[in-house]
Design a protein around this motif. Structure first.
Motif, PDB file in Angstrom:
ATOM      1  N   ILE A 176      43.933 -55.597 -53.665  1.00 13.50           N
ATOM      2  CA  ILE A 176      45.169 -54.891 -54.148  1.00 13.50           C
ATOM      3  C   ILE A 176      46.981 -55.037 -53.280  1.00 13.50           C
ATOM      4  O   ILE A 176      47.565 -55.061 -53.588  1.00 13.50           O
ATOM      5  CB  ILE A 176      44.820 -53.402 -54.316  1.00 13.50           C
ATOM      6  CG1 ILE A 176      43.853 -52.806 -54.834  1.00 13.50           C
ATOM      7  CG2 ILE A 176      46.246 -52.898 -53.521  1.00 13.50           C
ATOM      8  CD1 ILE A 176      42.686 -51.971 -54.869  1.00 13.50           C
ATOM      9  N   PHE A 177      46.060 -55.806 -51.926  1.00  8.94           N
ATOM     10  CA  PHE A 177      47.617 -55.970 -51.404  1.00  8.94           C
ATOM     11  C   PHE A 177      48.330 -57.428 -51.816  1.00  8.94           C
ATOM     12  O   PHE A 177      49.590 -57.647 -52.024  1.00  8.94           O
ATOM     13  CB  PHE A 177      46.649 -56.303 -49.642  1.00  8.94           C
ATOM     14  CG  PHE A 177      47.376 -57.002 -48.900  1.00  8.94           C
ATOM     15  CD1 PHE A 177      49.439 -56.534 -48.654  1.00  8.94           C
ATOM     16  CD2 PHE A 177      47.810 -58.337 -48.734  1.00  8.94           C
ATOM     17  CE1 PHE A 177      49.548 -57.035 -47.624  1.00  8.94           C
ATOM     18  CE2 PHE A 177      48.582 -58.607 -47.472  1.00  8.94           C
ATOM     19  CZ  PHE A 177      50.027 -57.908 -47.159  1.00  8.94           C
ATOM     20  N   ALA A 178      47.543 -58.262 -52.455  1.00 11.03           N
ATOM     21  CA  ALA A 178      47.448 -59.678 -52.848  1.00 11.03           C
ATOM     22  C   ALA A 178      48.495 -59.136 -54.152  1.00 11.03           C
ATOM     23  O   ALA A 178      49.395 -60.220 -54.450  1.00 11.03           O
ATOM     24  CB  ALA A 178      46.503 -60.323 -53.289  1.00 11.03           C
ATOM     25  N   LEU A 179      48.420 -58.192 -55.430  1.00  6.46           N
ATOM     26  CA  LEU A 179      48.965 -57.585 -56.153  1.00  6.46           C
ATOM     27  C   LEU A 179      50.067 -57.451 -56.077  1.00  6.46           C
ATOM     28  O   LEU A 179      51.224 -56.953 -56.423  1.00  6.46           O
ATOM     29  CB  LEU A 179      47.750 -57.192 -57.249  1.00  6.46           C
ATOM     30  CG  LEU A 179      46.470 -57.732 -57.506  1.00  6.46           C
ATOM     31  CD1 LEU A 179      46.161 -56.494 -58.200  1.00  6.46           C
ATOM     32  CD2 LEU A 179      47.680 -58.370 -58.959  1.00  6.46           C
ATOM     33  N   LEU A 180      50.184 -56.265 -54.929  1.00  5.71           N
ATOM     34  CA  LEU A 180      51.472 -55.698 -54.209  1.00  5.71           C
ATOM     35  C   LEU A 180      52.490 -56.911 -53.576  1.00  5.71           C
ATOM     36  O   LEU A 180      53.287 -56.681 -54.455  1.00  5.71           O
ATOM     37  CB  LEU A 180      51.363 -54.691 -53.039  1.00  5.71           C
ATOM     38  CG  LEU A 180      50.515 -53.164 -53.602  1.00  5.71           C
ATOM     39  CD1 LEU A 180      49.735 -52.665 -52.175  1.00  5.71           C
ATOM     40  CD2 LEU A 180      51.244 -52.198 -54.877  1.00  5.71           C
ATOM     41  N   LEU A 181      52.333 -57.964 -53.379  1.00  7.39           N
ATOM     42  CA  LEU A 181      52.775 -58.774 -52.523  1.00  7.39           C
ATOM     43  C   LEU A 181      53.231 -59.591 -54.151  1.00  7.39           C
ATOM     44  O   LEU A 181      54.895 -59.518 -53.608  1.00  7.39           O
ATOM     45  CB  LEU A 181      51.399 -59.687 -51.639  1.00  7.39           C
ATOM     46  CG  LEU A 181      52.000 -59.954 -50.095  1.00  7.39           C
ATOM     47  CD1 LEU A 181      50.907 -60.494 -49.269  1.00  7.39           C
ATOM     48  CD2 LEU A 181      53.134 -59.393 -49.627  1.00  7.39           C
ATOM     49  N   SER A 197      44.467 -62.708 -48.130  1.00  2.72           N
ATOM     50  CA  SER A 197      45.466 -62.122 -49.663  1.00  2.72           C
ATOM     51  C   SER A 197      46.407 -63.201 -49.905  1.00  2.72           C
ATOM     52  O   SER A 197      47.157 -63.152 -51.206  1.00  2.72           O
ATOM     53  CB  SER A 197      46.017 -60.604 -48.609  1.00  2.72           C
ATOM     54  OG  SER A 197      44.360 -60.146 -48.395  1.00  2.72           O
ATOM     55  N   PHE A 198      47.660 -63.389 -48.396  1.00  2.00           N
ATOM     56  CA  PHE A 198      48.398 -64.307 -49.357  1.00  2.00           C
ATOM     57  C   PHE A 198      48.220 -65.673 -50.005  1.00  2.00           C
ATOM     58  O   PHE A 198      48.925 -66.069 -50.529  1.00  2.00           O
ATOM     59  CB  PHE A 198      49.153 -64.917 -47.265  1.00  2.00           C
ATOM     60  CG  PHE A 198      50.817 -65.415 -47.352  1.00  2.00           C
ATOM     61  CD1 PHE A 198      51.477 -64.782 -47.989  1.00  2.00           C
ATOM     62  CD2 PHE A 198      50.485 -67.214 -48.201  1.00  2.00           C
ATOM     63  CE1 PHE A 198      52.788 -65.339 -48.888  1.00  2.00           C
ATOM     64  CE2 PHE A 198      52.018 -67.461 -47.895  1.00  2.00           C
ATOM     65  CZ  PHE A 198      52.988 -66.451 -48.268  1.00  2.00           C
ATOM     66  N   VAL A 199      46.770 -66.656 -49.702  1.00  2.99           N
ATOM     67  CA  VAL A 199      46.712 -67.904 -50.521  1.00  2.99           C
ATOM     68  C   VAL A 199      46.316 -66.862 -52.069  1.00  2.99           C
ATOM     69  O   VAL A 199      46.377 -67.510 -52.280  1.00  2.99           O
ATOM     70  CB  VAL A 199      45.563 -68.352 -49.940  1.00  2.99           C
ATOM     71  CG1 VAL A 199      45.104 -68.974 -51.159  1.00  2.99           C
ATOM     72  CG2 VAL A 199      45.932 -68.792 -48.636  1.00  2.99           C
ATOM     73  N   LEU A 200      45.714 -65.933 -51.676  1.00  4.09           N
ATOM     74  CA  LEU A 200      45.602 -65.276 -53.184  1.00  4.09           C
ATOM     75  C   LEU A 200      46.749 -64.876 -53.987  1.00  4.09           C
ATOM     76  O   LEU A 200      47.216 -65.093 -55.011  1.00  4.09           O
ATOM     77  CB  LEU A 200      44.239 -63.881 -53.589  1.00  4.09           C
ATOM     78  CG  LEU A 200      44.483 -63.644 -54.602  1.00  4.09           C
ATOM     79  CD1 LEU A 200      43.560 -64.347 -55.458  1.00  4.09           C
ATOM     80  CD2 LEU A 200      43.375 -62.070 -54.173  1.00  4.09           C
ATOM     81  N   TYR A 201      47.388 -64.404 -53.318  1.00  6.09           N
ATOM     82  CA  TYR A 201      49.459 -64.567 -54.003  1.00  6.09           C
ATOM     83  C   TYR A 201      49.269 -65.049 -54.448  1.00  6.09           C
ATOM     84  O   TYR A 201      50.092 -65.196 -55.201  1.00  6.09           O
ATOM     85  CB  TYR A 201      49.423 -63.464 -52.652  1.00  6.09           C
ATOM     86  CG  TYR A 201      50.997 -63.649 -53.238  1.00  6.09           C
ATOM     87  CD1 TYR A 201      51.868 -62.681 -53.749  1.00  6.09           C
ATOM     88  CD2 TYR A 201      52.272 -64.858 -51.987  1.00  6.09           C
ATOM     89  CE1 TYR A 201      53.837 -63.591 -53.952  1.00  6.09           C
ATOM     90  CE2 TYR A 201      53.436 -64.841 -51.740  1.00  6.09           C
ATOM     91  CZ  TYR A 201      54.151 -64.599 -53.287  1.00  6.09           C
ATOM     92  OH  TYR A 201      55.402 -64.501 -53.086  1.00  6.09           O
TER      93      TYR A 201
END
Length: 349
Positions: A21-26, A117-121
């Motif tokens: 969810i954090f990555a999708l928000l980013l 999470s940032f890598v996923l973003y």
């Protein structure tokens, strides 16, 4: 937090769902990086490797020694490009997790989670996919064919000079539904299974397939393994994407009662498509939204005839934003499903 998430650890699923969810928000807030996008740098490096390793770009089929040599060079180039970064990321995670465990440092765990999470973003491109699709939709809506053809060339590799509005509607929707898997849901799926290293591995493999996986004289043998590797790794995630497209589709009377028919029809249709993985996603999305794809298209001077995919009317202009919305709902549905499973199981057990 664990380096490689365990599917049957519900506490891990809670953490993973939060990271999704954090990555999708980013992605929603920041969009695609305007400068220094890692995949652009990777693409430039891939072009250099290909220029060095693939000088003989037209190998006769009956010239078996040169066919084998071209395939071998393609595999070596693929290994050079694909293997180092996931291993380095895995090693970094491994060292950081052990350091955090040895020092009982919750701060390091948080930093690892944010980094992954940032890598996923960086791997997912939902906002970018939306922007590219709407860059085709708006000119088509206002009758600006030249502008629509220009932006269609950003999304597809087919020849765009003579595309009709119908061709561009089809190209945009096909690209949205296929890249909804390649650039969005597959990354979420593989993050759950293997964390950021597996996400990066899939994204690099998929990018090389998009660059080298063509059956043209230039890439027929050199890009042979790049295409096969993407087919193998993307197999499971396309089934997940296909199911999500059906579950996330607007719940019309028809789709409520015929969800399994959409899936079975789409999977049958995909068997005749040039890419079974891509065909599976496109056919399911089209069927769930009630339109059809397929027909002829020109790729680098070659005419490619695609079988009918989906069910219903011929794809319309309004199906472009509907397809974008389907991909968005599917991504968020998957993220919240993972989080909900973790939270529910933790509360019960």
């Amino acid at each position: 937090m664990e380096l490689i998430p365990q599917l049957f650890s519900f506490s891990s699923l809670t953490v993973i769902g939060s990271q999704l969810i954090f990555a999708l928000l980013l992605d929603r807030i920041l969009g695609e990086p305007a400068r220094f996008h890692p995949l652009i740098g990777f693409g430039n490096l891939a072009n250099r490797i290909e220029a060095k390793f693939n000088p003989q770009q037209n190998v006769p089929e009956d010239d078996l020694p040169h066919v084998g040599k071209a395939r071998f060079k393609g595999i070596i180039g693929w290994l050079i490009l694909v293997v180092p970064l996931p291993i380095a990321l895995w090693g970094l995670n491994y060292c950081a997790v052990n350091f955090a465990a040895a020092n009982d440092s919750s701060l390091v765990y948080w930093l690892i989670g944010i980094l992954n999470s940032f890598v996923l973003y960086l791997a997912i491109g939902l906002q970018s996919l939306t922007q590219h699709a709407m860059q085709i939709y708006h000119p088509l809506k206002h009758g600006d064919m030249d502008q629509a053809r220009h932006f269609t060339g950003y999304m597809v590799s087919r020849d765009t000079q003579s595309l009709t509005p119908k061709d561009m509607r089809r190209a945009a929707v096909e690209s949205v539904l296929e890249n909804g898997h390649d650039g969005v849901i597959a990354s979420l799926f593989y993050f759950v299974i293997g964390g950021a290293p597996l996400v990066v591995l899939h994204r690099l493999i998929n990018t090389l397939d998009a660059m080298w996986g063509y059956k043209t004289p230039r890439f027929l043998y050199f890009g042979w393994w790049a295409a096969r590797a993407d087919d193998h790794l993307g197999w499971a995630s396309t089934y997940c994407t296909s199911l999500l497209y059906v579950l996330a589709a607007p719940k019309t009377h028809q789709s409520k009662h015929l969800a399994f028919e959409h899936i079975s029809r789409a999977w049958r249709q995909a068997k005749d498509y040039k890419s079974k993985n891509g065909g599976r996603c496109m056919a399911t999305g089209a069927s769930a939204l009630g339109f059809t794809l397929g027909g002829t298209a020109h790729y680098q001077g070659n005419i490619i005839r695609s079988p009918l995919l989906g069910n219903g009317n011929v794809v319309a202009l309004g199906d472009i934003p509907r397809s974008v919305a389907l991909v968005k709902r599917s991504a968020w549905l998957f993220a919240f499903a993972v989080l909900s499973i973790g939270l529910t199981a933790n509360a019960i057990f």
